[in-house]
Design a protein around this motif. Structure first.
Motif, short mmCIF file in Angstrom:
data_model
loop_
_atom_site.label_atom_id
_atom_site.label_comp_id
_atom_site.label_asym_id
_atom_site.label_seq_id
_atom_site.Cartn_x
_atom_site.Cartn_y
_atom_site.Cartn_z
N TRP A 49 -0.90 -3.50 12.33
CA TRP A 49 -1.10 -2.17 12.89
C TRP A 49 -2.52 -2.05 13.43
CZ3 TRP A 49 2.57 1.53 13.54
CH2 TRP A 49 3.78 1.37 12.84
N THR A 65 -1.35 -9.77 2.84
CA THR A 65 -1.62 -8.50 3.49
C THR A 65 -3.13 -8.32 3.58
OG1 THR A 65 -1.52 -7.29 1.40
CG2 THR A 65 0.50 -7.38 2.70
N ILE A 99 0.84 -1.30 3.74
CA ILE A 99 1.77 -1.94 4.67
C ILE A 99 2.86 -2.61 3.86
CG2 ILE A 99 0.51 -4.13 4.82
CD1 ILE A 99 1.23 -4.20 7.82
N LEU A 108 4.00 1.52 7.58
CA LEU A 108 2.61 1.82 7.22
C LEU A 108 2.61 3.19 6.55
CD1 LEU A 108 -0.32 0.71 7.38
CD2 LEU A 108 -0.63 2.22 9.36
N CYS A 162 1.83 -1.13 16.69
CA CYS A 162 2.11 -2.35 15.94
C CYS A 162 2.17 -3.51 16.92
CB CYS A 162 3.39 -2.25 15.13
SG CYS A 162 4.89 -1.98 16.07
#
Length: 127
Positions: free
Chosen positions: A36, A58, A70, A81, A96
């Motif tokens: 994102w 992540t 996320i 998100l 995204c």
């Protein structure tokens, strides 16, 4: 053909929450990193979070760490998100993007040349 479609944006008061979704088609998120980004008026696009399923990784930038999460919705081949404790400075268009070349790292969040992008969804945080 790869397509990403964001949804879930809107207006929220400071301290509120929003849940953005990025629905992916034409791509297997098992093998693509996805992330994102956001772009506020007059500012550069900023990477804020990413996810690599294959590596189980992540990442978050400091400005959203502890507030944003996320995650992947496997059933819908989408990435979520979850944004909590929103602040006025979170106001931006949220995008995204996905790419098979990258692994989710903080460095990758600083790269704008990801292969596939969605059209964006507006998030406005104000009282």
């Amino acid at each position: 053909q790869v397509q990403l479609v964001e949804s879930g944006g809107g207006w929220v008061q400071p301290g509120g929450s929003l849940r953005l979704s990025c629905a992916a088609s034409g791509v297997n998120l098992d093998y693509y990193a996805i992330g994102w980004w956001r772009q506020a008026p007059g500012k550069e696009r900023e990477g804020i979070s990413c996810f690599s399923n294959n590596e189980g990784v992540t990442e978050y930038v400091d400005s959203v760490k502890g507030r944003f999460t996320i995650s992947r919705d496997n059933a819908k081949n989408s990435v979520i998100l979850q944004m909590n404790n929103l602040k006025p400075e979170d106001t931006a268009v949220y995008y995204c993007a996905t790419d098979a070349r990258f692994i989710c790292t903080k460095e990758a969040l600083g790269i704008l040349k990801w292969a596939y992008w969605g059209q964006g969804t507006q998030v406005t945080v104000s009282s």
